[in-house]
Design a protein around this motif. Structure first.
Motif: not given
Length: 297
Positions: A208, A214, A242-243, A245-247, A249
């Motif tokens: 990312t 990632d 956004l990505e 923030s997903c990676l 935790e």
């Protein structure tokens, strides 16, 4: 790691063979390492107002000129430029005897902060990120701006040609020792390193942010605040924040405290030479309330 103290509270210390210039604001509270983007130094307009607002909120702030930025020595090593800077920051914090601290940064400073948290997790207590670079346009733009000009000059004229480029002339102007450091570079090794750094900016599945797999984000286990990218920002896409923030935790994602098109306005005005309110980092001070709320929490 010999240190020197200069005027106005600015100091320097030798890290990994190069001098790193830094300044600490405030003398109380947890330490916040504040890192700008690009190859800008700690004197870039917009950074100090944010630092002063954080200090007023009860924290101390470390400003630093990363290698190849500001008055610090130029250096060229590592998997990517951000890997080099993460290693430098680890050495700087060790030299200062600093315990786990808050890493806060925008744009390139966000990438440097994330990578430091990944590689040296014991150095980090909290993480604050904004203007995260990603996407095809953002990554290609970085490679074209920060790697290709120097690579092309060295291939054509050798390392002596580097001083013809504006960014290296600026580094020499504030730190004359950088001229000899550039001349001392080995042409073939510089080309090899530049190709490696350039390769990190080629978008790849499972990366990312440039040059970082990632899966490495699993190492970040500290509270993290992410300020979302602007809806139309091609350099720091909304999707990338956004990505990330997903990676990471448990991270907290918030909307930007500045206008959605603040970066675009700054870029347009910078290109036209008509910079008024929207300098590249002038709006960053607007993040101070959200950052302090996160840190206090």
């Amino acid at each position: 790691m010999n240190s020197e103290i200069g005027a106005c509270g600015v100091s320097s210390v030798e890290i990994n063979g190069g001098r790193v210039v830094y300044e600490i604001l405030g003398d109380r509270g947890d330490l916040v390492v504040l890192t700008p983007g690009g190859r800008f130094g700690m004197d870039v307009p917009g950074l100090r107002p944010l630092a002063e607002a954080i200090v007023a909120g009860g924290y101390s702030v470390l400003l630093w000129d990363r290698p190849n930025c500001g008055a610090s020595d130029v250096q060229f090593y590592g998997q990517t430029e951000s890997h080099m800077r993460a290693q430098t920051l680890d050495g700087l914090l060790a030299a200062l005897g600093a315990g786990p601290c808050v890493l806060a940064g925008g744009s390139g400073g966000a990438r440097d902060s994330m990578l430091t948290a990944v590689l040296y997790p014991d150095r980090v207590s909290k993480l604050v990120l904004w203007n995260i670079v990603g996407g095809i346009y953002g990554m290609f733009n970085l490679g074209a701006y920060y790697v290709l000009p120097s690579l092309q000059v060295v291939r054509g004229s050798g390392v002596a040609g580097l001083a013809r480029l504006r960014e290296w002339r600026e580094r020499i102007a504030v730190n004359p020792a950088n001229e000899q450091r550039l001349l001392a570079l080995d042409r073939d090794e510089f080309v090899k390193l530049s190709l490696r750094w350039l390769g990190a900016y080629v978008p790849k599945p499972g990366q990312t942010i440039p040059g970082v797999d990632d899966e490495m984000f699993d190492r970040i286990r500290v509270p993290t605040l992410i300020i979302r990218g602007g809806a139309g920002d091609l350099d720091h896409p909304k999707r990338t924040s956004l990505e990330v923030s997903c990676l990471i935790e448990g991270s907290t994602l918030i909307d930007p405290p500045w206008p959605e098109d603040a970066w675009e306005r700054a870029v347009e005005q910078r290109a036209s030479g008509e910079v008024t309110h929207y300098n590249l980092f002038d709006t960053w001070v607007l993040a101070a309330p959200a950052i302090l709320k996160f840190l206090d929490g």
